[in-house]
Design a protein around this motif. Sequence first.
Motif, mmCIF file in Angstrom:
data_model
loop_
_atom_site.group_PDB
_atom_site.id
_atom_site.type_symbol
_atom_site.label_atom_id
_atom_site.label_comp_id
_atom_site.label_asym_id
_atom_site.label_seq_id
_atom_site.Cartn_x
_atom_site.Cartn_y
_atom_site.Cartn_z
ATOM 1 N N ALA A 173 0.830 -1.205 0.000
ATOM 2 C CA ALA A 173 0.000 0.000 0.000
ATOM 3 C C ALA A 173 0.864 1.255 0.000
ATOM 4 O O ALA A 173 0.542 2.253 -0.663
ATOM 5 N N TYR A 174 1.976 1.222 0.740
ATOM 6 C CA TYR A 174 2.860 2.384 0.773
ATOM 7 C C TYR A 174 3.499 2.648 -0.589
ATOM 8 O O TYR A 174 3.583 3.803 -1.027
ATOM 9 N N LEU A 175 3.952 1.602 -1.277
ATOM 10 C CA LEU A 175 4.603 1.787 -2.573
ATOM 11 C C LEU A 175 3.644 2.380 -3.593
ATOM 12 O O LEU A 175 4.055 3.142 -4.479
ATOM 13 N N LYS A 176 2.360 2.071 -3.479
ATOM 14 C CA LYS A 176 1.368 2.706 -4.354
ATOM 15 C C LYS A 176 1.152 4.164 -3.946
ATOM 16 O O LYS A 176 1.026 5.043 -4.801
ATOM 17 N N LEU A 177 1.106 4.407 -2.639
ATOM 18 C CA LEU A 177 0.916 5.776 -2.148
ATOM 19 C C LEU A 177 2.109 6.649 -2.471
ATOM 20 O O LEU A 177 1.968 7.858 -2.726
ATOM 21 N N GLU A 178 3.295 6.074 -2.502
ATOM 22 C CA GLU A 178 4.529 6.831 -2.690
ATOM 23 C C GLU A 178 4.638 7.435 -4.081
ATOM 24 O O GLU A 178 5.329 8.441 -4.275
ATOM 25 N N LYS A 179 3.954 6.872 -5.051
ATOM 26 C CA LYS A 179 4.063 7.367 -6.419
ATOM 27 C C LYS A 179 3.592 8.823 -6.496
ATOM 28 O O LYS A 179 2.639 9.208 -5.819
ATOM 29 N N PRO A 180 4.254 9.650 -7.310
ATOM 30 C CA PRO A 180 3.875 11.067 -7.386
ATOM 31 C C PRO A 180 2.406 11.265 -7.729
ATOM 32 O O PRO A 180 1.881 10.631 -8.649
ATOM 33 N N SER A 181 1.729 12.109 -6.963
ATOM 34 C CA SER A 181 0.329 12.451 -7.209
ATOM 35 C C SER A 181 0.057 13.822 -6.621
ATOM 36 O O SER A 181 0.743 14.253 -5.688
ATOM 37 N N GLU A 182 -0.944 14.498 -7.148
ATOM 38 C CA GLU A 182 -1.280 15.848 -6.706
ATOM 39 C C GLU A 182 -2.692 15.880 -6.124
ATOM 40 O O GLU A 182 -3.545 15.078 -6.470
ATOM 41 N N LYS A 183 -2.914 16.837 -5.229
ATOM 42 C CA LYS A 183 -4.216 17.063 -4.603
ATOM 43 C C LYS A 183 -4.759 15.778 -3.988
ATOM 44 O O LYS A 183 -5.930 15.420 -4.164
ATOM 45 N N GLU A 184 -3.908 15.088 -3.271
ATOM 46 C CA GLU A 184 -4.295 13.816 -2.661
ATOM 47 C C GLU A 184 -5.292 14.076 -1.532
ATOM 48 O O GLU A 184 -5.092 14.944 -0.684
ATOM 49 N N PRO A 185 -6.420 13.339 -1.489
ATOM 50 C CA PRO A 185 -7.395 13.539 -0.402
ATOM 51 C C PRO A 185 -6.881 12.986 0.919
ATOM 52 O O PRO A 185 -5.900 12.240 0.966
ATOM 53 N N VAL A 186 -7.575 13.327 1.991
ATOM 54 C CA VAL A 186 -7.236 12.801 3.317
ATOM 55 C C VAL A 186 -7.501 11.299 3.335
ATOM 56 O O VAL A 186 -8.531 10.827 2.833
ATOM 57 N N ARG A 187 -6.558 10.552 3.893
ATOM 58 C CA ARG A 187 -6.704 9.105 4.004
ATOM 59 C C ARG A 187 -6.396 8.679 5.433
ATOM 60 O O ARG A 187 -5.525 9.248 6.091
ATOM 61 N N TYR A 188 -7.112 7.648 5.875
ATOM 62 C CA TYR A 188 -6.893 7.089 7.200
ATOM 63 C C TYR A 188 -6.404 5.652 7.067
ATOM 64 O O TYR A 188 -6.865 4.894 6.201
ATOM 65 N N TYR A 189 -5.487 5.276 7.960
ATOM 66 C CA TYR A 189 -5.001 3.899 8.024
ATOM 67 C C TYR A 189 -5.156 3.419 9.461
ATOM 68 O O TYR A 189 -4.516 3.953 10.380
ATOM 69 N N ALA A 190 -6.004 2.403 9.634
ATOM 70 C CA ALA A 190 -6.270 1.879 10.974
ATOM 71 C C ALA A 190 -5.081 1.123 11.536
ATOM 72 O O ALA A 190 -4.982 0.917 12.744
ATOM 73 N N GLY A 191 -4.175 0.697 10.661
ATOM 74 C CA GLY A 191 -2.976 0.000 11.095
ATOM 75 C C GLY A 191 -1.856 0.247 10.118
ATOM 76 O O GLY A 191 -2.091 0.497 8.925
ATOM 77 N N ALA A 192 -0.633 0.197 10.603
ATOM 78 C CA ALA A 192 0.541 0.411 9.752
ATOM 79 C C ALA A 192 1.655 -0.521 10.209
ATOM 80 O O ALA A 192 1.795 -0.796 11.418
ATOM 81 N N ASP A 193 2.432 -1.019 9.257
ATOM 82 C CA ASP A 193 3.570 -1.867 9.605
ATOM 83 C C ASP A 193 4.474 -1.141 10.593
ATOM 84 O O ASP A 193 4.822 0.035 10.381
#
Length: 397
Positions: free
Chosen positions: A254-274
């Motif tokens: 999930a992080y590697l997908k999130l890491e890709k360059p993107s603009e105007k990213e909305p707020v996201r919540y993660y109930a758990g993280a490695d």
Amino acid sequence: MPKLAKFSRLLSVLPLLFLAGCNMVVMAPSGDIAMQQRDLIVISTVLMLLIIIPVIFLTLFFAWRYRRSNTAATYAPEWHHSTRLEIVIWAAPLAIIIALGAVTWISTHKLDPYRPLDRLDAQRAIPADTKPLNVEVVALDWKWLFFYPELGIATVNELAAPVDRPINFKITASSVMNSFYIPALAGQIYAMPGMETKLHAVINREGEYEGFSANYSGAGFSHMRFKFHGLTQEGFDAWVAQVKQQGTMLNRDAYLKLEKPSEKEPVRYYAGADADLYNAILNMCATPGKMCMNEMMHIDMMGGGGKESAENREKLQYDDRHADEGIVAPAATVPATGAPARSEPAERTDGNSMQHDMPGMPGMPGMPGMDMQHEGHSMPGMSNGADPAPAQLNNNN
């Protein structure tokens, strides 16, 4: 005349209208560190105005007092020295410089972002049983990722903290250098890939505050913003519960997908993280198969890996991690990416192109003795059909 008076009143109101439209958060912050920084700005400005205002006044006064038409003014063409005037001219600036130096020395140590807090505000010390809130910050292209390691949650482009509770930030970046800045909370501090910076702060008033990147980092820089919520302890607990209820899991994929360059990213919540994800990002080994920087530094500390370490080359190459997906890092160079140049070759002022053959160079015949290949040897980086030199390894994306 009435029209002129009306126009003058309108002009006098315009500065007030301009200031009313400005966000004066730097001069009216809500966190103790930002308040101390505000006070430093005010003190420094007042000390400098002690010289600036008299100089401006005396400049205008002398121009008026000693104007050509004022025959009553003293005319002393042979005057060249006054001890009392010299003392005033040099003593006043020297005293102000000493005062500014003392203020700067004290503030540099007291407001060091790495220094843990010793108070909640000017009237209150930190209670002995207060536990700081730890937040790990990652600057991505072009969004902010926040880890709450003790709570096991993470968010994107939203940050929250209880009022009057010290916050310990650990800050890094996954790509190019950025700057983490919440004007109402504390001063800016840089976020750099492969490095960790720290910031200690506290919010003293409830509210919603603006946070953003204060360092240009590419195409999506202007939208790299987030909201910081100063909440009561009950409100913060409710916010954490909301994140856990609405959030998903943040693992490596999930992080590697999130890491890709993107603009105007909305707020996201993660109930758990490695649990080790932040450290992997910090050590630039979140991508599978990459060697962590702390491992590499340990090898260097032990004397190096010898010839066998050649196999680590691909594990330590970070620049082209998205090249196979057609994503080019914002600051990638043409040789590293293989992308064509964006501009034409520079032209000389005499009309001849800067690109021309040099006699005797490989592929540039003409000058005897200038052939760079002989007796089976060639100069590194100069080839005549051979493989190109390996791309330079560095820690920038």
